[in-house]
Design a protein around this motif. Sequence first.
Motif, PDB file in Angstrom:
ATOM      1  N   THR A  50       4.709  -4.179   9.903  1.00 45.52           N
ATOM      2  CA  THR A  50       3.876  -5.307  10.313  1.00 45.52           C
ATOM      3  C   THR A  50       4.581  -6.590   9.874  1.00 45.52           C
ATOM      4  O   THR A  50       5.503  -6.554   9.045  1.00 45.52           O
ATOM      5  CB  THR A  50       2.504  -5.252   9.634  1.00 45.52           C
ATOM      6  N   ARG A  55       6.297  11.671   0.582  1.00 40.08           N
ATOM      7  CA  ARG A  55       6.655  10.630   1.545  1.00 40.08           C
ATOM      8  C   ARG A  55       8.121  10.215   1.419  1.00 40.08           C
ATOM      9  O   ARG A  55       8.799   9.995   2.421  1.00 40.08           O
ATOM     10  CB  ARG A  55       5.724   9.436   1.392  1.00 40.08           C
ATOM     11  N   PRO A  79       8.280   3.583  10.446  1.00 41.61           N
ATOM     12  CA  PRO A  79       7.530   2.867  11.480  1.00 41.61           C
ATOM     13  C   PRO A  79       7.997   1.422  11.540  1.00 41.61           C
ATOM     14  O   PRO A  79       8.650   0.942  10.609  1.00 41.61           O
ATOM     15  CB  PRO A  79       6.090   2.935  10.956  1.00 41.61           C
ATOM     16  N   ARG A 107     -10.158   4.222   5.006  1.00 41.03           N
ATOM     17  CA  ARG A 107      -8.722   3.980   5.202  1.00 41.03           C
ATOM     18  C   ARG A 107      -8.264   4.391   6.588  1.00 41.03           C
ATOM     19  O   ARG A 107      -7.173   4.068   7.013  1.00 41.03           O
ATOM     20  CB  ARG A 107      -7.912   4.699   4.126  1.00 41.03           C
ATOM     21  N   SER A 161      -2.627  -1.265   2.346  1.00 41.07           N
ATOM     22  CA  SER A 161      -1.957  -2.341   3.076  1.00 41.07           C
ATOM     23  C   SER A 161      -0.511  -1.988   3.413  1.00 41.07           C
ATOM     24  O   SER A 161       0.196  -2.772   4.029  1.00 41.07           O
ATOM     25  CB  SER A 161      -1.990  -3.631   2.255  1.00 41.07           C
ATOM     26  N   GLY A 162      -0.059  -0.797   3.010  1.00 41.92           N
ATOM     27  CA  GLY A 162       1.298  -0.393   3.368  1.00 41.92           C
ATOM     28  C   GLY A 162       2.334  -0.717   2.316  1.00 41.92           C
ATOM     29  O   GLY A 162       3.505  -0.940   2.643  1.00 41.92           O
ATOM     30  N   LYS A 163       1.944  -0.703   1.058  1.00 44.74           N
ATOM     31  CA  LYS A 163       2.902  -0.969  -0.023  1.00 44.74           C
ATOM     32  C   LYS A 163       3.964   0.124  -0.100  1.00 44.74           C
ATOM     33  O   LYS A 163       5.144  -0.163  -0.239  1.00 44.74           O
ATOM     34  CB  LYS A 163       2.170  -1.053  -1.374  1.00 44.74           C
ATOM     35  N   THR A 164       3.514   1.379   0.008  1.00 48.32           N
ATOM     36  CA  THR A 164       4.452   2.489  -0.142  1.00 48.32           C
ATOM     37  C   THR A 164       5.543   2.419   0.925  1.00 48.32           C
ATOM     38  O   THR A 164       6.714   2.698   0.655  1.00 48.32           O
ATOM     39  CB  THR A 164       3.701   3.823  -0.076  1.00 48.32           C
ATOM     40  N   GLU A 165       5.165   2.020   2.124  1.00 52.04           N
ATOM     41  CA  GLU A 165       6.151   1.858   3.199  1.00 52.04           C
ATOM     42  C   GLU A 165       7.184   0.790   2.807  1.00 52.04           C
ATOM     43  O   GLU A 165       8.388   0.970   3.016  1.00 52.04           O
ATOM     44  CB  GLU A 165       5.437   1.479   4.502  1.00 52.04           C
ATOM     45  N   ILE A 177      -3.430  -1.960   7.001  1.00 53.18           N
ATOM     46  CA  ILE A 177      -2.409  -1.811   8.023  1.00 53.18           C
ATOM     47  C   ILE A 177      -2.927  -2.037   9.441  1.00 53.18           C
ATOM     48  O   ILE A 177      -2.323  -2.741  10.236  1.00 53.18           O
ATOM     49  CB  ILE A 177      -1.733  -0.437   7.851  1.00 53.18           C
ATOM     50  N   TYR A 178      -4.031  -1.440   9.788  1.00 51.89           N
ATOM     51  CA  TYR A 178      -4.571  -1.663  11.134  1.00 51.89           C
ATOM     52  C   TYR A 178      -5.648  -2.733  11.107  1.00 51.89           C
ATOM     53  O   TYR A 178      -6.549  -2.757  11.941  1.00 51.89           O
ATOM     54  CB  TYR A 178      -5.120  -0.350  11.711  1.00 51.89           C
ATOM     55  N   THR A 211      -5.555  -2.130  -1.231  1.00 51.06           N
ATOM     56  CA  THR A 211      -5.367  -0.692  -1.026  1.00 51.06           C
ATOM     57  C   THR A 211      -5.241  -0.402   0.470  1.00 51.06           C
ATOM     58  O   THR A 211      -6.008  -0.929   1.271  1.00 51.06           O
ATOM     59  CB  THR A 211      -6.562   0.102  -1.590  1.00 51.06           C
ATOM     60  N   ASP A 258      -4.481   8.773  -0.058  1.00 47.29           N
ATOM     61  CA  ASP A 258      -4.738   8.208   1.265  1.00 47.29           C
ATOM     62  C   ASP A 258      -5.467   9.256   2.098  1.00 47.29           C
ATOM     63  O   ASP A 258      -4.850  10.165   2.645  1.00 47.29           O
ATOM     64  CB  ASP A 258      -3.376   7.844   1.891  1.00 47.29           C
TER      65      ASP A 258
HETATM   66  P1  ADP Z   1      -0.723   1.451   0.071  1.00 44.13           P
HETATM   67  O1  ADP Z   1       0.461   2.065  -0.632  1.00 44.13           O
HETATM   68  O2  ADP Z   1      -0.705  -0.043   0.051  1.00 44.13           O
HETATM   69  O3  ADP Z   1      -2.053   2.008  -0.333  1.00 44.13           O
HETATM   70  P2  ADP Z   1       0.266   2.959   2.302  1.00 44.13           P
HETATM   71  O4  ADP Z   1       1.720   2.656   2.245  1.00 44.13           O
HETATM   72  O5  ADP Z   1      -0.203   4.272   1.779  1.00 44.13           O
HETATM   73  O6  ADP Z   1      -0.558   1.792   1.604  1.00 44.13           O
HETATM   74  O7  ADP Z   1      -0.214   2.750   3.811  1.00 44.13           O
HETATM   75  C1  ADP Z   1      -1.493   3.125   4.275  1.00 44.13           C
HETATM   76  C2  ADP Z   1      -1.327   3.951   5.557  1.00 44.13           C
HETATM   77  O8  ADP Z   1      -0.743   3.171   6.586  1.00 44.13           O
HETATM   78  C3  ADP Z   1      -0.428   5.151   5.369  1.00 44.13           C
HETATM   79  O9  ADP Z   1      -0.993   6.219   6.087  1.00 44.13           O
HETATM   80  C4  ADP Z   1       0.891   4.714   5.989  1.00 44.13           C
HETATM   81  O10 ADP Z   1       1.611   5.815   6.504  1.00 44.13           O
HETATM   82  C5  ADP Z   1       0.456   3.772   7.076  1.00 44.13           C
HETATM   83  N1  ADP Z   1       1.437   2.707   7.345  1.00 44.13           N
HETATM   84  C6  ADP Z   1       2.050   1.921   6.442  1.00 44.13           C
HETATM   85  N2  ADP Z   1       2.852   1.014   7.045  1.00 44.13           N
HETATM   86  C7  ADP Z   1       2.732   1.219   8.380  1.00 44.13           C
HETATM   87  C8  ADP Z   1       3.293   0.591   9.538  1.00 44.13           C
HETATM   88  N3  ADP Z   1       4.136  -0.449   9.443  1.00 44.13           N
HETATM   89  N4  ADP Z   1       2.943   1.092  10.746  1.00 44.13           N
HETATM   90  C9  ADP Z   1       2.084   2.124  10.826  1.00 44.13           C
HETATM   91  N5  ADP Z   1       1.522   2.742   9.798  1.00 44.13           N
HETATM   92  C10 ADP Z   1       1.827   2.317   8.559  1.00 44.13           C
END
Ligand code: ADP
Length: 813
Positions: free
Chosen positions: A271, A336, A268, A663, A300-304, A453-454, A298, A623
């Motif tokens: 942000t 993932r 994706p 979430r 916030s998109g760390k895994t991404e 994230i949102y 938690t 999640d």
């Molecule tokens: P964390 O690891 O910090 O708990 P995640 O990486 O699991 O967070 O992200 C939370 C959710 O947001 C997941 O469902 C992920 O797919 C989604 N997500 C992460 N980054 C983005 C992005 N840039 N745009 C849209 N959705 C995202």
Amino acid sequence: MHTDYSYISVAVPLPVFGTYTYAVPEPLQPLIEKGKRVLVPFGNRKVSGYVMGPADSSEIPGIKPVEDILDAKPLFPEEMLPFFQWIAEYYVHPVGEVISEALPGGINLGEYLTLTRTEAGQKAATADSADDTDREVLNIIGNQSLRIKEIENHLGRNVSQAALQRMENQGWLKRRREIRGGRTRPKTERYVAAKTDRPDTASLSEAKKEILESIQSAGKISAQSLNQLAPNASRHIKALQDKGFVQIYEKPVYRDPFGDTVTPDTPPALTLDQQHVLSDVCREIGNGFAAFLLAGVTGSGKTEVYMQAAANALNLGFSALILVPEIALISEIERRFRARFGECIAVLHSGLSTGERYDQWMRIVNRESPIAIGARSAIFAPFSDLGLIIVDEEHDASYKQESRCRYNARDLAVVRAKQSNAVVLLGSATPSIQSIYNVASRKFREVNLKHRIYRQPPPDIQLIDLREHQGTRGIRRIITTPMITAIKDTLAREEQVLLFLNRRGFASFPVCAACGEAVKCKNCDITLTLHKGINAYKCHLCGYTRASVAKCDICGASSIKQLGLGTEKIEEMVKNLFPDARVARMDRDTTKRKGTLVKILKDLRDRNIDILVGTQMVAKGHDFPNITLVGIICADLSLNFPDFRAGETTFQILAQVAGRAGRGTQPGTVLLQTYNPDHFSITAARHQDFISFYKEEIKFRKIFNYPPYARMIQLKISGKNLDQTKKHAAAVGEACQKLKQAAPAFQNTIQVFGPIEAPLSRVANRYRWQILLKSTYTKPLHEFIRALIFEYGVSLNHKDARVAIDVDPMLMM
Ligand code: ADP
Ligand code: ZN
């Protein structure tokens, strides 16, 4: 320049410090490489050791020769040797054992004893001169050579050494020492390839011609696929090979540890916050060592960020290693990463079979997998070109190994990154005190993801003061009225509920109402927990199980009360309160069998579960967008442990569980029941506010001189006999005091506490004592321990008690 391998230093996987020098016979010398195993004589045994490098000490008299080289290729790249050596030094552990700990199981050689039957033995097997057991044993052996254990398995009982000796004296048996290779070999598959020079096919039958054509058009094909094309192919290919048309060969294949297929995804758009973090981190990849702490709430998109940073490392030609705390989480992260990177991922964790682990390991050695994901032990993944190491949920205690070599994979990630000139990224929503301190002292750089994230609002956390509900009777004292109302409302909106209690079982404190005696483990100094599902009491320390009894062992009264809470009891209560809801439980008891955990997670995702009751397993990283209510049944369970990290652990787990709520698109609510509503661990968890938690906690650490202000080594002394263990602990303690008095350098730098009896004074029938060594720096601590072992001769494997050295201890109980 060619290395001279006429003498080599070898590390053996035995409890001995240092490496040993061996001579290499001329013909073997060209085959020696660092990272291969060699068979060497050691004492009067033979063991497999690891080649550490050339040695020059040809002077040593009576130097023994290497007997064999056991590997065609090194098992790990030589770049890893300094890493192993560092671990051996730091954790005061034999380097050979460090390496054997690192390697996947099943490849180490063992020496063992086998028995064979002589001709006289064959006669005795049917003769009257032998007794029943003799005859049975001789018949079981037959013409094979068997290990004693194998004989005993057949026999269904033990065979005494005396009986074996007697039979050997009679000339019926022969004992032999044998070496057996590890069980794990590369798995191979049969392939057939067409030869390019084509002899005349006129002489072939129609069937053979057809098969040959199939092979020729494929070029090469596995025997299995060929059989699918032409059902009788296997009958003909041997003849085709004999006639020179094809060649049959074995090709190594990798066992596939993955279950179902994963649909590929596309990254994706990040942000702005994510972009900042990513560019800060990626700027450093390939530019030497750098360490980052990613503090991100938690969701916030760390895994991404992890995935895109790994992609970046791969693009630059590096490998990436991702550490995750537990197998439970690996499945999620693995899914993932596989969706993003496909099949090039290696996975390393204890849930794999020995064969699978070996295969994954060799894929990395052979440079077929540039990414590995795994639990603690994956820190040893045999990469030679690491560019990035990621440690997810870096605060998690499961990175610490609590047996054998007591390493912390989180800390080793930093060491390995430094040695490999790589970037290390530690991530968490609730960073450890240690890591925040490392940011404060500029060892780490901090990067942040402050919002979900949102931009969903963080969950609204309300406290319920359990003291106000003490007077209530029955279920409502445990699941309070406001909690019940909230669950009801959530179910009415068709949203999901998560109930958290960090203790499994039904009742953790079964006690006799007549005499007041608790039902205790026979091996440990703790009470047993009732598990209603299996109708038995279980010990959570040693696993001891006994059928549930109605009568007290001590006074005989039939009045055992099942006090104390566990997830099983909560599940039962919830089912009574909400008979129409679909309730499931997730803890170590319900997820033991392979696949059960994944099934619960899937049911939750598919909304086949309305209420999930669980232990800390539910707190970790998952999640689930439809969970809008998280209920914490009792927040205080871990708060009063006799451990200086009790507050930190409590804060982390509460903040993590709370982070499971809201979430998705719906906002989340968390209800937290506690007896300590004013404790700062609990008030800070309410806002996922690790900074204000840190500010309070660090004061306490400073006043009492605990880590991160002090470094610690704990000596864990344990033995089977109470008095002897105590005596050995006292002897070690005395040696510590003497050493401290004798050396001025230690007098001012080392503090010695104890020996004291451990808070868990007996576990699995071993009595436990502790000595704690503290200092401002690590170096004097290490010098102190070495002096203790090598100058004062303190024995770690004493006949009366073992001494385990725990550097940077986590479990202090
Ligand atoms: P964390 O690891 O910090 O708990 P995640 O990486 O699991 O967070 O992200 C939370 C959710 O947001 C997941 O469902 C992920 O797919 C989604 N997500 C992460 N980054 C983005 C992005 N840039 N745009 C849209 N959705 C995202
Ligand atoms: Zn026990």
